[in-house]
Design an enzyme around this catalytic site. Structure first.
Site: not given
Ligand code: MG
Length: 335
Positions: A174, A262
């Protein structure tokens, strides 16, 4: 959460998914035999346009679990063992697991390389043994600070595992609110180039700005010159709603492939209708997804309650509400 309400939500998800699959069930021509693993059936995954296809060219969507950060003493590392992978495969019907190697933070890879790397290898080896897919995740928010470390790590992983169809490389979990074109993309090309010099074909997934929500920015300036590249979309149902699905739809329409490495449900709240919408969206668009996270930390996304066994064998009482929701989705996912 009321169990009855929860069950009705699960049932709705299940029925929705099943009704969506009825029309194309006759198209399934992958042969299933008792001696063939799931990965042997589907083979290496390939990006084709905005979809990910199996060895006979069918778009595929797989459901599974993400492990928690691998960092020393964060708690989630206790679950990095073959027994948990085996349990998830056999009790949850998990088809893909994600080994999330923490990088910069205390107790992560840069602090203590061998134990963190060994945790990842333990999960990868177990997934190969079980015949399911596995994501090798560089679980970082600042990967551009250490591209040389990422290159060395992924060169080693490609050397060890590049021959296995099970393997998916996720080179940046991320990114924060940083430039796609000026920062993330150059980092990605550096790491992709290193992987491709060793492993010419396995799927590589690249994180996108703002915690892997700005898939539109990647779509407007995709990576070229390398094949089999997909882009990361993450969602947490408490924060991310139709506006993010709309953004992801536009990215798909522009031609890039997405992978939900995710996602997290609301977990402890009464009814997570948003999870149902997201799962319908994933199914409709043939997008694979891994649920965050295999852990017993007291937070809304953990799949098991504090103190649950770190080697599987969980009863329903060991599962959190988020765990029950995730299990129902994964167990009933139409593969
Ligand atoms: Mg390969």
């Amino acid at each position: 959460m009321s169990i009855n309400i929860q069950k009705s939500v699960f049932l709705f998800i299940f029925i929705t998914l099943m009704s969506c699959t009825q029309d194309d069930s006759s198209d399934i021509t992958v042969n299933e035999t008792i001696d063939t693993t799931f990965v042997e059936k589907h083979g290496g995954l390939q990006v084709s346009g905005n979809q990910i296809i199996n060895k006979i060219g069918e778009p595929v969507s797989f459901a599974g679990n993400s492990f928690f950060w691998s960092n020393d003493n964060w708690g989630g590392e206790r679950f990095y063992n073959p027994e948990v992978v085996s349990w998830l495969k056999n009790d949850w019907n998990t088809k893909i697991v994600r080994a999330a190697m923490g990088v910069e933070d205390p107790g992560g890879y840069l602090d203590n390389k061998i134990p963190n790397k060994n945790r990842i290898k333990t999960i990868v080896d177990a997934a190969i043994e079980e015949g399911i897919y596995v994501i090798i995740d560089w679980h970082s928010h600042r990967a551009e600070d250490n591209p040389d470390e990422a290159v060395l790590f992924f060169e080693e992983m490609a050397t060890l595992y590049g021959e296995y169809n099970n393997i998916i490389y996720e080179i940046y979990n991320e990114p924060l609110d940083i430039s796609w074109s000026n920062t993330i993309k150059p980092y990605a090309i550096t790491v992709i180039s290193a992987i491709r010099s060793i492993d010419p074909d396995n799927l590589i997934v690249v994180g996108t700005p703002e915690w892997s929500q700005r898939v539109d920015l990647a779509a407007s300036d995709p990576i070229t010159g390398y094949s089999n590249i997909a882009y990361t979309l993450h969602f947490y149902t408490v924060y991310h709603h139709q506006w993010l699905r709309d953004r992801a739809d536009e990215a798909l329409n522009s031609g890039i492939a997405l992978f939900v490495t995710e996602w997290g449900s609301i977990g402890y709240s009464v009814v997570d209708s948003e999870a149902n919408k997201w799962m319908t969206w994933c199914h409709t668009n043939k997008i694979s997804h891994c649920n965050w996270a295999v852990n017993d930390k007291e937070e809304e996304w953990s799949i098991v309650v504090p103190g649950a066994s770190a080697t599987g064998n969980w009863t329903e009482n060991d599962l959190t509400d988020a765990g029950k929701l995730a299990k129902n989705i994964i167990l009933n996912w139409p593969h």
